[in-house]
Design an enzyme around this catalytic site. Structure first.
Site, PDB file in Angstrom:
ATOM      1  N   HIS A  59       0.776  -1.185  -0.169  1.00 34.94           N
ATOM      2  CA  HIS A  59       0.034  -0.026   0.262  1.00 34.94           C
ATOM      3  C   HIS A  59       0.899   1.254  -0.206  1.00 34.94           C
ATOM      4  O   HIS A  59       1.998   1.117   0.170  1.00 34.94           O
ATOM      5  CB  HIS A  59      -0.826  -0.061   1.311  1.00 34.94           C
ATOM      6  CG  HIS A  59       0.008   0.156   2.398  1.00 34.94           C
ATOM      7  ND1 HIS A  59       0.589  -0.789   3.118  1.00 34.94           N
ATOM      8  CD2 HIS A  59       0.154   1.312   3.094  1.00 34.94           C
ATOM      9  CE1 HIS A  59       1.331  -0.465   4.258  1.00 34.94           C
ATOM     10  NE2 HIS A  59       1.150   0.988   4.170  1.00 34.94           N
TER      11      HIS A  59
ATOM     12  N   HIS B 179       5.524   6.336  -1.193  1.00 33.98           N
ATOM     13  CA  HIS B 179       6.265   5.216  -1.400  1.00 33.98           C
ATOM     14  C   HIS B 179       5.392   3.864  -1.071  1.00 33.98           C
ATOM     15  O   HIS B 179       4.707   4.118  -0.120  1.00 33.98           O
ATOM     16  CB  HIS B 179       7.525   5.118  -0.587  1.00 33.98           C
ATOM     17  CG  HIS B 179       7.451   5.252   0.681  1.00 33.98           C
ATOM     18  ND1 HIS B 179       7.136   6.125   1.742  1.00 33.98           N
ATOM     19  CD2 HIS B 179       7.456   4.147   1.764  1.00 33.98           C
ATOM     20  CE1 HIS B 179       7.141   5.976   2.819  1.00 33.98           C
ATOM     21  NE2 HIS B 179       7.185   4.808   2.781  1.00 33.98           N
TER      22      HIS B 179
HETATM   23  P1  2AM Z   1       6.372   2.599   6.087  1.00 34.19           P
HETATM   24  O1  2AM Z   1       5.783   1.564   5.015  1.00 34.19           O
HETATM   25  O2  2AM Z   1       7.209   3.719   4.999  1.00 34.19           O
HETATM   26  O3  2AM Z   1       6.886   2.052   7.108  1.00 34.19           O
HETATM   27  C1  2AM Z   1       1.414   1.245   8.684  1.00 34.19           C
HETATM   28  O4  2AM Z   1       2.534   1.149   9.510  1.00 34.19           O
HETATM   29  C2  2AM Z   1       1.896   2.101   7.566  1.00 34.19           C
HETATM   30  O5  2AM Z   1       2.161   3.565   8.157  1.00 34.19           O
HETATM   31  C3  2AM Z   1       3.226   1.998   6.657  1.00 34.19           C
HETATM   32  O6  2AM Z   1       3.002   2.462   5.324  1.00 34.19           O
HETATM   33  C4  2AM Z   1       4.391   3.031   7.258  1.00 34.19           C
HETATM   34  O7  2AM Z   1       5.099   3.421   6.589  1.00 34.19           O
HETATM   35  C5  2AM Z   1       3.589   3.993   7.858  1.00 34.19           C
HETATM   36  N1  2AM Z   1       4.009   4.377   9.245  1.00 34.19           N
HETATM   37  C6  2AM Z   1       4.328   3.689  10.314  1.00 34.19           C
HETATM   38  N2  2AM Z   1       4.761   4.554  11.297  1.00 34.19           N
HETATM   39  C7  2AM Z   1       4.670   5.644  10.855  1.00 34.19           C
HETATM   40  C8  2AM Z   1       5.120   6.906  11.214  1.00 34.19           C
HETATM   41  N3  2AM Z   1       5.795   7.210  12.506  1.00 34.19           N
HETATM   42  N4  2AM Z   1       5.186   8.177  10.510  1.00 34.19           N
HETATM   43  C9  2AM Z   1       4.693   8.060   9.409  1.00 34.19           C
HETATM   44  N5  2AM Z   1       4.281   6.872   8.551  1.00 34.19           N
HETATM   45  C10 2AM Z   1       4.174   5.715   9.372  1.00 34.19           C
END
Ligand code: 2AM
Length: 190
Positions: A40, A122
């Site tokens: 996603h 991303h």
């Molecule tokens: P990532 O894929 O770059 O890790 C569920 O965890 C989603 O939220 C993931 O797509 C993750 O991004 C994002 N996510 C998790 N922690 C986060 C944070 N502290 N700030 C922004 N995005 C976050």
């Protein structure tokens, strides 16, 4: 307060998901590949949410109109500190920036501080990845984006998907929401 961490996201259709999975396999980055059903693009991360906030979060999304657009996933990248291998667009389409802006704005009255960092669209493919040679995705993956979703983390045991889509909102028609309860999808008009 529920245990899950909530986030708004774009969820790929089956064709896009399969192409992303194929890129992921080709990159062979070791580490931990995301389950295909978990792929996603996060729009806004909310984290843990009080039960009392959930209704207001839905209301904030209900008034988003947005526009459908095509996302060209044409490159992979590697972030060394979190050791994430990702796929994304070279250019952020304007309707995507607008969607993120509108969501963040609408969420302020719900108590969410907008993230200050620049939004970097991303799709995480691999966590704990070894440094790989990121580059172009050729041909690029053409993702027709027609909706956004609210999702929550929580699963992931025994190799099952980690994330669950709770609700879908079509782009271009404010006030309509698609609920996704287990396997039935219905349209709610408010
Ligand atoms: P990532 O894929 O770059 O890790 C569920 O965890 C989603 O939220 C993931 O797509 C993750 O991004 C994002 N996510 C998790 N922690 C986060 C944070 N502290 N700030 C922004 N995005 C976050």
């Amino acid at each position: 307060m529920s245990d899950g961490r909530y986030f708004f996201a774009l969820w790929p259709n089956e064709a896009v998901r399969d192409q992303l999975s194929a890129v992921n396999r080709r990159m062979a980055a070791n580490g931990r590949p995301h389950h295909a059903d978990d792929l996603h693009m996060t729009l806004v991360f909310l984290g843990q949410v009080a039960d009392s906030q959930l209704r207001r979060i839905h209301d904030a999304a209900d008034v988003i109109r947005g526009r459908p657009f095509t996302l060209h996933l044409d490159r992979t990248g590697y972030w060394p500190r979190p050791r994430i291998l990702w796929a994304g667009p070279e250019r952020t389409p304007e309707p995507l920036s607008q969607l993120v802006f509108d969501l963040k704005n609408n969420l302020i009255p719900c108590g969410f501080e907008p993230e200050r960092r620049t939004y970097k669209p991303h799709v995480t493919l691999h966590r704990k990845a070894e440094s790989t040679d990121p580059g172009k995705i050729e041909p690029s993956i053409e993702w027709p984006v027609t909706e956004f979703v609210l999702a929550v983390s929580g699963g992931g045991a025994g190799g099952s998907p980690r994330y669950r889509v709770l609700q879908r909102w079509p782009l271009g028609t404010a006030g309509d929401s698609l609920t996704n309860d287990a396997d039935s999808i219905s349209v709610n008009r408010r």
